[in-house]
Design a protein around this motif. Structure first.
Motif, short mmCIF file in Angstrom:
data_model
loop_
_atom_site.label_atom_id
_atom_site.label_comp_id
_atom_site.label_asym_id
_atom_site.label_seq_id
_atom_site.Cartn_x
_atom_site.Cartn_y
_atom_site.Cartn_z
N ARG A 265 104.86 0.18 -16.12
CA ARG A 265 104.23 1.28 -16.72
C ARG A 265 102.64 1.21 -16.73
N LYS A 266 101.78 2.35 -16.66
CA LYS A 266 100.36 2.01 -16.35
C LYS A 266 99.59 1.99 -17.76
N MET A 267 98.54 1.38 -17.86
CA MET A 267 97.78 1.22 -18.84
C MET A 267 96.31 1.74 -18.68
N GLY A 268 95.67 1.95 -19.69
CA GLY A 268 94.32 2.32 -19.26
C GLY A 268 93.57 2.10 -20.43
N VAL A 269 92.05 2.28 -20.66
CA VAL A 269 91.18 2.33 -21.66
C VAL A 269 90.44 3.60 -21.96
N VAL A 270 90.04 3.94 -23.11
CA VAL A 270 89.54 4.99 -23.45
C VAL A 270 88.02 4.49 -24.28
N HIS A 271 87.03 5.47 -24.12
CA HIS A 271 85.92 5.19 -24.90
C HIS A 271 85.10 6.64 -25.00
N ARG A 272 84.17 6.57 -25.87
CA ARG A 272 83.47 7.81 -26.23
C ARG A 272 82.49 8.02 -24.93
N PRO A 273 82.14 9.32 -24.59
CA PRO A 273 81.31 9.77 -23.59
C PRO A 273 79.88 8.97 -23.64
N GLY A 274 79.22 8.43 -22.48
CA GLY A 274 78.04 7.83 -22.61
C GLY A 274 78.20 6.35 -22.21
N ARG A 275 77.20 5.47 -22.20
CA ARG A 275 77.32 4.31 -21.77
C ARG A 275 77.91 3.51 -22.90
N ILE A 276 78.54 2.35 -22.50
CA ILE A 276 79.11 1.69 -23.45
C ILE A 276 78.29 0.35 -23.21
N THR A 277 78.49 -0.65 -24.42
CA THR A 277 77.67 -1.90 -24.46
C THR A 277 77.87 -2.69 -23.11
N GLU A 278 76.85 -3.51 -23.10
CA GLU A 278 76.86 -4.55 -21.80
C GLU A 278 78.13 -5.41 -21.89
N ALA A 279 78.26 -5.88 -23.29
CA ALA A 279 79.50 -6.67 -23.47
C ALA A 279 80.76 -5.92 -23.14
N SER A 280 81.14 -4.78 -23.84
CA SER A 280 82.24 -4.18 -23.38
C SER A 280 82.50 -3.88 -21.93
N THR A 281 81.43 -3.51 -21.25
CA THR A 281 81.33 -3.30 -19.92
C THR A 281 82.02 -4.56 -18.92
#
Length: 338
Positions: A265-281
């Motif tokens: 099965r495929k897995m993914g990630v979602v986040h709000r539009p715009g830049r995410i923090t450097e740590a999360s990136t």
């Protein structure tokens, strides 16, 4: 009142006048004088008594010195904190995950990231329903959401991360009963141990079995997913779990088999539009790298003729050995520094 005005005010206090303060700050003396007068106007009080060509602190000015220094210290601390986060020396990553994905692969990713960046903290929210994970991300309570595909597109940015392999786990001592791989059709009438209804993993497994004409016989249903493997290993039935969880079961004597056709099965990630923090990136970069390293090692062993499960077991052993060696080195360095 702005930070520049506060800085100029303290410079005048510390240097005993506008002339020396302007020289220290490397600004024009008229500009400094104007900034101080504007601060007095904004506050509605006189901060300095003008005595000849000099300045002497007025009572209101004396009262401002302490709070002004506190403000500048707090701003400096905030700037340092932001720089630390950018340099991975601090900060927190808030992740929402489907409950049955938090143990694998999210727990592995978090542990590896913390090993590389020990000053980063994590807060993980587990939810059984995809809609609940999405709500946490939409509200901003969590920056990232880990989900199974298809990813919700509404108001969020989503990207695919990995393909997760699922395997069959059976009680110890049942090796002779199960071919390797096990045709999915042979699971008809086999008692299953499954997590509660409505979880993403259970829905996926039931759909996959039915696509091959197998109506799952759920003999044991447990709300806590952590109870599934103990029940299987005690002889309560079989279960379909992520490959890494299956490898844990092998260590306790469980019989683990690949399924035919292979179940992924495929897995993914979602986040709000715009830049995410450097740590999360960086966390997502490390997560992909961790999975790719694991997948490439497994593929290499399988190219030599090993099964998926055996290839996964050897890859896991290699990773555990490297982790132990890294921990030993880190412990020795820590003792030397004490």
């Amino acid at each position: 009142m702005d930070l520049r005005q506060i800085e100029y005010f303290l410079a005048v206090v510390d240097n005993g006048g506008v002339t020396r303060a302007a020289a220290q700050l490397r600004v024009a003396q008229p500009s400094l004088s104007q900034a101080v007068r504007k601060l007095e106007k904004d506050l509605g009080v006189e901060l300095f008594h003008r005595v000849g060509r000099g300045l002497v602190l007025a009572p209101a000015g004396e009262a401002l010195v302490g709070p002004a220094r506190t403000i500048l210290r707090e701003v400096g601390a905030a700037e340092n904190a932001v720089r630390d986060v950018g340099a991975m020396r601090g900060g927190r990553i808030d992740v929402a995950s489907l409950s049955d994905l938090s143990s694998d692969p999210l727990s592995v990713w978090v542990a590896k990231f913390r090993h590389q960046y020990p000053d980063i903290r994590f807060h993980v929210e587990e939810r059984d329903e995809t809609t609940d994970v999405v709500s946490l991300v939409k509200s901003g309570a969590c920056e990232l959401g880990i989900l199974a595909l298809p990813l919700p597109a509404e108001e969020l940015v989503g990207e695919e991360l990995i393909d997760q392999h699922l395997v069959l786990v059976c009680p110890p001592g049942t090796d002779a009963r199960w071919p390797d791989p096990v045709p999915i059709e042979q699971l008809s009438g086999v008692p299953f141990v499954m997590s509660g209804r409505g979880t993403a993993t259970r829905d996926f497994i039931e759909r996959s079995l039915r696509l091959h004409g197998v109506e799952p016989d759920v003999a044991v249903e447990v709300r806590q997913r952590g109870a599934v493997l103990p029940i299987v290993l005690a002889g309560g039935g079989v279960s379909i779990v992520a490959l890494r969880s299956g490898l844990d079961a092998i260590l306790r004597g469980g019989v683990v088999r690949e399924l035919s056709p292979r179940l992924t099965r495929k897995m993914g990630v979602v986040h709000r539009p715009g830049r995410i923090t450097e740590a999360s990136t960086e966390f997502l970069v490390c997560a992909r790298a961790s999975f790719e390293e694991f997948a490439q090692s497994v593929a290499g062993y399988m190219a030599d003729g090993l099964s998926l499960v055996e290839a996964g077991r050897l890859t896991r052993e290699e990773g555990d050995r490297r982790l132990r060696e890294d921990n030993v080195r880190a412990s020795m360095i820590h003792r030397q520094l004490q």
